[in-house]
Scaffold this motif. Sequence first.
Motif, short mmCIF file in Angstrom:
data_model
loop_
_atom_site.label_atom_id
_atom_site.label_comp_id
_atom_site.label_asym_id
_atom_site.label_seq_id
_atom_site.Cartn_x
_atom_site.Cartn_y
_atom_site.Cartn_z
N VAL A 372 0.87 -1.17 0.00
CA VAL A 372 0.00 0.00 0.00
C VAL A 372 0.91 1.23 0.00
CG1 VAL A 372 -1.79 1.27 1.22
CG2 VAL A 372 -1.77 -1.23 1.28
N PRO A 373 0.83 2.08 -1.02
CA PRO A 373 1.73 3.23 -1.07
C PRO A 373 1.49 4.18 0.10
CG PRO A 373 0.00 3.42 -2.73
CD PRO A 373 -0.11 2.03 -2.15
N PRO A 374 2.55 4.86 0.56
CA PRO A 374 2.39 5.78 1.70
C PRO A 374 1.67 7.06 1.28
CG PRO A 374 4.61 5.93 0.81
CD PRO A 374 3.92 4.80 0.07
N ALA A 375 1.35 7.86 2.27
CA ALA A 375 0.73 9.17 1.98
C ALA A 375 1.68 9.99 1.11
CB ALA A 375 0.44 9.90 3.29
N PRO A 376 1.14 10.83 0.23
CA PRO A 376 1.99 11.54 -0.72
C PRO A 376 2.92 12.57 -0.08
CG PRO A 376 -0.28 12.32 -0.85
CD PRO A 376 -0.29 11.12 0.04
N LYS A 377 2.62 13.06 1.12
CA LYS A 377 3.49 14.06 1.73
C LYS A 377 3.43 13.95 3.25
CE LYS A 377 -0.11 17.63 1.43
NZ LYS A 377 -0.43 18.99 0.96
N ARG A 378 4.41 14.56 3.90
CA ARG A 378 4.48 14.53 5.35
C ARG A 378 3.79 15.79 5.91
NH1 ARG A 378 10.90 13.63 5.60
NH2 ARG A 378 10.64 14.45 7.69
N GLU A 379 2.82 15.59 6.80
CA GLU A 379 2.13 16.72 7.41
C GLU A 379 2.01 16.49 8.91
OE1 GLU A 379 -1.63 17.45 5.62
OE2 GLU A 379 -0.79 18.47 3.87
N HIS A 380 2.24 17.55 9.67
CA HIS A 380 2.12 17.50 11.12
C HIS A 380 0.66 17.81 11.47
CE1 HIS A 380 2.83 18.06 15.34
NE2 HIS A 380 4.13 17.84 15.20
N ALA A 381 -0.16 16.78 11.52
CA ALA A 381 -1.61 16.95 11.69
C ALA A 381 -1.98 17.65 13.00
CB ALA A 381 -2.30 15.61 11.57
N PRO A 382 -1.42 17.26 14.17
CA PRO A 382 -1.82 17.96 15.41
C PRO A 382 -1.53 19.45 15.37
CG PRO A 382 -0.69 15.90 15.91
CD PRO A 382 -0.54 16.13 14.45
N MET A 383 -0.37 19.84 14.79
CA MET A 383 -0.04 21.26 14.69
C MET A 383 -1.07 22.01 13.86
SD MET A 383 1.30 23.42 12.13
CE MET A 383 2.28 22.36 11.10
N ARG A 384 -1.48 21.42 12.74
CA ARG A 384 -2.45 22.08 11.87
C ARG A 384 -3.81 22.22 12.56
NH1 ARG A 384 -0.79 22.29 6.51
NH2 ARG A 384 1.28 21.40 6.18
N LYS A 385 -4.20 21.22 13.31
CA LYS A 385 -5.47 21.28 14.03
C LYS A 385 -5.44 22.39 15.09
CE LYS A 385 -8.73 18.33 16.52
NZ LYS A 385 -8.99 16.96 17.04
N PHE A 386 -4.30 22.51 15.76
CA PHE A 386 -4.14 23.56 16.77
C PHE A 386 -4.18 24.94 16.10
CE2 PHE A 386 -1.11 26.52 18.72
CZ PHE A 386 -1.64 26.65 19.98
N ALA A 387 -3.47 25.09 14.97
CA ALA A 387 -3.36 26.39 14.31
C ALA A 387 -4.72 26.89 13.82
CB ALA A 387 -2.38 26.30 13.14
N ARG A 388 -5.61 25.96 13.43
CA ARG A 388 -6.92 26.37 12.93
C ARG A 388 -7.76 27.07 13.99
NH1 ARG A 388 -6.63 21.43 9.87
NH2 ARG A 388 -7.76 20.31 11.51
N ARG A 389 -7.50 26.84 15.27
CA ARG A 389 -8.29 27.43 16.35
C ARG A 389 -7.81 28.83 16.72
NH1 ARG A 389 -7.48 22.11 18.82
NH2 ARG A 389 -9.32 20.81 18.45
N ILE A 390 -6.56 29.15 16.35
CA ILE A 390 -6.00 30.45 16.74
C ILE A 390 -6.82 31.58 16.10
CG2 ILE A 390 -3.97 31.94 16.67
CD1 ILE A 390 -3.72 29.48 18.49
N GLY A 391 -7.22 32.57 16.90
CA GLY A 391 -7.99 33.71 16.41
C GLY A 391 -9.48 33.47 16.35
N GLY A 392 -9.91 32.24 16.62
CA GLY A 392 -11.33 31.93 16.57
C GLY A 392 -11.99 32.09 17.94
N THR A 393 -13.26 31.71 17.99
CA THR A 393 -13.99 31.83 19.25
C THR A 393 -13.51 30.85 20.30
OG1 THR A 393 -15.69 30.31 18.42
CG2 THR A 393 -16.06 32.68 18.08
N HIS A 394 -12.84 29.79 19.85
CA HIS A 394 -12.33 28.80 20.79
C HIS A 394 -10.81 28.78 20.77
CE1 HIS A 394 -16.45 27.39 19.82
NE2 HIS A 394 -16.49 27.06 21.13
#
Length: 460
Positions: A372-394
């Motif tokens: 099964v081929p690996p994911a096409p790129k390396r992404e730091h998923a927890p960091m991205r989830k955290f960054a999406r909340r910055i500046g929002g209501t939560h």
Amino acid sequence: MDQSSRLSLSYVAPSQAQKHVTVNETFRRLDALTQASVRSRTVTAEPGAPDEGDMYILPSGATGASWENFTENNIAAYQDGAWVEITIFEGFRVWVDDDDAFVVFNGGAWAALTGGASETALKFGVNATADATNRLSVKSDAVLFSHDDLTPGSGDAQVKVNKAASGDTASHLFQTNFSGRAEFGLTGDDDFHLKVSPDGSSWNEALFVDKDTALSGFGTAAPGTRIHVYGTNAMGSRLTVERSGSGAGVFGALNGLFVGATEPLGTAGVTFWTTDSGGADNKRLELFNDGSLVVGAPTGGAKGTGTINAQSVYDDNALLSCYVFDQAIDGAIDRAKWDARTPEPQPGVRKKRTLQSNDKGKDEIVELLEAVPPAPKREHAPMRKFARRIGGTHDPLTLDGYARHWKEKRHLTSMPNEAAFDVEKGMAAGAWIQRLVETVEIQAVLIEELNQRIKNIEAR
């Protein structure tokens, strides 16, 4: 031309006187060569009182008043009281009395050719001499048995070795300088054996397959399982897998893995051992009968049912979470930096069922392992989830946003909610650690914010 080209038979010339002399000479030569038979091909001394019609193949070093003048490999025939030399050619065939065999001249030497009397017809030699024991004898760099594609045949090719009774032997024996070294087949019974020998007289059983059950034994003639390995070393029965490569010491890098229940029953169920380059056996993993697992040699021993007691555990999901401080101190997160620190995606393996034709030409379903081929790129998923909340209501880095999140959603921002959590599969230990570290870092930032508010109040 006054003689024939092959047998040197004299021709009668036109108007020749005493024609009967030439004719009789030709008949005499034909009498010697037709159904040719010689007394021997090894006698070197010219016989002193031969019988009329005696013939010999002249060996090397022949002696005698006539023979010493004849050419080696030619035939000496005694005719009309004198020895006559008959020059032979390639393909010439005669019967040798003292060998009880036909021989043929191959252009350089005489070689045995089987056939003739009924006793000899049972022996056949190819570039070799057959005997009463080895009635088929072959000397060749290779021997080919192929299916019949001329008749044509069925396309099959079988070599059958048949014995008279169970106690007899039907086998293939491999030798070095005619001394046995390996043998496989039905040796002394109807079970399959594979044996080896260092000297041709003492034999060691390497593999035994029971004819009734098809159970296989390595080192034992009484297998109790499909594959039964028996040994007599200090660790008991073992199946060892070794690899060799560069390393220190005279042994090189020898890494062996063997498994066995080496402790008393009721203590350790299965123990995994490895052998180091010095030949020492070391415990690496133990599965205890109470359900606990011990890796390596940690202090404290087994911790009980359902536990793992190890010296260290590494999980790729234990990603760094210092991006919280990057946001708090720098006001932004360098996503490329954190993506680069994410472990490289690894290919997986899955089973695939497919329809294939077997060696009998019938279709059957087989299971194949497929990458099964690996994911096409390396992404730091927890960091991205955290960054999406910055500046929002939560926003997790504000006291109000952090409190609003857990009050409304009933879970901390880094932790899974009740609906999303899979109670069957749970969550990897590394993921739990990462989320806990992120939570601590968020709370550290919020504590510092409270600390600054308190200082401002005290200053006023």
